[in-house]
Design an enzyme around this catalytic site. Structure first.
Site, PDB file in Angstrom:
ATOM      1  CB  SER A 205      18.485 -13.991  19.188  1.00 24.54           C
ATOM      2  OG  SER A 205      19.728 -14.129  18.900  1.00 24.54           O
TER       3      SER A 205
ATOM      4  CG  HIS B 106      16.840 -10.328  17.295  1.00 21.77           C
ATOM      5  ND1 HIS B 106      16.583  -8.948  17.265  1.00 21.77           N
ATOM      6  CD2 HIS B 106      17.984 -10.522  17.948  1.00 21.77           C
ATOM      7  CE1 HIS B 106      17.454  -8.308  17.798  1.00 21.77           C
ATOM      8  NE2 HIS B 106      18.504  -9.347  18.131  1.00 21.77           N
TER       9      HIS B 106
ATOM     10  CG  ASP C 240      21.565 -11.167  17.679  1.00 26.12           C
ATOM     11  OD1 ASP C 240      21.330  -9.979  17.960  1.00 26.12           O
ATOM     12  OD2 ASP C 240      21.080 -11.949  18.437  1.00 26.12           O
TER      13      ASP C 240
ATOM     14  CG  MET D 242      27.539 -10.005  16.709  1.00 23.26           C
ATOM     15  SD  MET D 242      27.627 -11.317  18.208  1.00 23.26           S
ATOM     16  CE  MET D 242      26.188 -11.095  19.031  1.00 23.26           C
TER      17      MET D 242
ATOM     18  CG  HIS E 251      20.836  -6.165  17.016  1.00 26.59           C
ATOM     19  ND1 HIS E 251      20.982  -6.961  18.389  1.00 26.59           N
ATOM     20  CD2 HIS E 251      21.515  -4.941  17.332  1.00 26.59           C
ATOM     21  CE1 HIS E 251      21.517  -5.972  19.441  1.00 26.59           C
ATOM     22  NE2 HIS E 251      21.838  -4.864  18.488  1.00 26.59           N
TER      23      HIS E 251
ATOM     24  CG  MET F   4      25.350  -5.848  17.919  1.00 21.74           C
ATOM     25  SD  MET F   4      25.096  -7.377  18.697  1.00 21.74           S
ATOM     26  CE  MET F   4      23.968  -8.350  17.588  1.00 21.74           C
TER      27      MET F   4
ATOM     28  CG  MET G  88      22.091  -3.750  23.232  1.00 23.05           C
ATOM     29  SD  MET G  88      21.370  -5.190  22.453  1.00 23.05           S
ATOM     30  CE  MET G  88      22.054  -6.423  23.420  1.00 23.05           C
TER      31      MET G  88
ATOM     32  CG  ASP H  70      18.920  -8.270  21.897  1.00 24.44           C
ATOM     33  OD1 ASP H  70      19.064  -9.538  22.268  1.00 24.44           O
ATOM     34  OD2 ASP H  70      19.409  -7.918  20.847  1.00 24.44           O
TER      35      ASP H  70
HETATM   36  C1  DX5 Z   1      23.632 -10.120  22.229  1.00 21.59           C
HETATM   37  C2  DX5 Z   1      22.545 -10.261  21.235  1.00 21.59           C
HETATM   38  C3  DX5 Z   1      21.131 -11.039  21.703  1.00 21.59           C
HETATM   39  C4  DX5 Z   1      21.257 -12.229  22.246  1.00 21.59           C
HETATM   40  C5  DX5 Z   1      20.484 -12.783  23.280  1.00 21.59           C
HETATM   41  O1  DX5 Z   1      24.479  -9.369  21.627  1.00 21.59           O
HETATM   42  O2  DX5 Z   1      22.188  -8.921  20.536  1.00 21.59           O
HETATM   43  O3  DX5 Z   1      20.158 -10.813  20.768  1.00 21.59           O
HETATM   44  O4  DX5 Z   1      21.732 -13.094  21.348  1.00 21.59           O
HETATM   45  O5  DX5 Z   1      20.619 -14.012  23.619  1.00 21.59           O
HETATM   46  P1  DX5 Z   1      20.198 -14.385  25.018  1.00 21.59           P
HETATM   47  O6  DX5 Z   1      18.715 -14.233  25.243  1.00 21.59           O
HETATM   48  O7  DX5 Z   1      20.503 -15.445  25.266  1.00 21.59           O
HETATM   49  O8  DX5 Z   1      20.529 -13.220  26.048  1.00 21.59           O
HETATM   50 ZN    ZN Z   2      20.360  -8.752  19.260  1.00 21.24          ZN
END
Ligand code: DX5
Ligand code: ZN
Length: 215
Positions: free
Chosen positions: A8, A33, A35, A37, A66, A68, A137, A173
């Site tokens: 990620s 990956h 993320d 948000m 991903h 969110m 998750m 994840d």
């Molecule tokens: C959390 C993300 C993950 C996160 C993983 O909301 O979707 O992808 O960044 O990070 P670690 O491996 O540090 O938990």
């Molecule tokens: Zn993620």
């Protein structure tokens, strides 16, 4: 088959994101990956489609995006056009999960669905033929560096049974480390996402190998 690793980039150096993605590619990452948000579905803000587009030329590995974000449907086309290979949305972030998944596939992209820790796997019972990837998750989404929630192991096992022979990958994840990776893999994960466990030290290749259980 060995487990796939999807680092990620949430834990990467954002000032050097292109170089970081290229480094993950050479270090043996299977997917990158990303993320996304929105400060609404989750209490943090990260990146949008323009960043995915800018990163696309930095790697030939799959961009595993991903989302969110809520609402999600209005933004799906932009993330696909930006070069995403897999677009994963949250079951909790759409009122019409079947429609959202169909939208992703209609644009020629692999469709993923993610479940928060408290969401039961039963919400997927009637969409299994519209899903290429299920993202479990194992932390409450929003931040890197949180601790793995052990109850998710049971959910992974149930999902493994539920997908049966279908061509669906199970990705996990949140809080995945070299220490808990063997249990996550044994429960049935095909793909491990890892942020802190990959970026915790400069040797990304060694950190990725450790997650695969190969030192
Ligand atoms: C959390 C993300 C993950 C996160 C993983 O909301 O979707 O992808 O960044 O990070 P670690 O491996 O540090 O938990
Ligand atoms: Zn993620």
């Amino acid at each position: 088959m060995t487990v796939k690793i999807a680092p990620s980039i949430l834990s990467a150096d954002f000032a050097r994101l292109g170089d970081e993605v290229a480094a993950l590619d050479s270090a043996g990452a299977d997917y990158i990956h990303v993320d996304v948000m929105d400060g609404h579905f989750v209490p943090n803000l990260t990146i949008g489609p323009a960043v995915v587009k800018a990163l696309r030329p930095c790697t030939r590995k799959l961009l595993d995006v991903h989302l969110m974000i809520e609402p999600v449907d209005p933004y799906i086309p932009a993330f696909v056009e930006a070069g995403s290979d897999i677009v994963t949305l949250h079951a909790e972030a759409t009122r019409h999960l079947d429609r959202s998944l169909q939208l992703v596939r209609s644009l020629g992209c692999r469709a993923g669905v993610s479940l928060n820790p408290a969401t039961p796997e039963s919400v997927l019972a009637y969409v299994l033929d519209k899903v290429d990837l299920i993202l479990v998750m194992s932390v409450n989404p929003g931040f890197g560096g949180q601790s793995f929630i052990p109850a998710c192991l049971d959910k992974i096992r149930r999902l493994r049974d539920m997908v049966a022979g279908r061509p669906i990958e199970i990705e996990v994840d949140g809080g995945v480390t070299a220490a808990n990776a063997p249990a996550v893999i044994a429960a049935g994960a095909d793909v491990l996402v890892a942020g802190s466990a990959v970026f915790c030290s400069a040797d990304y290749a060694a950190n990725i190998r450790a997650l695969r259980g190969k030192l």
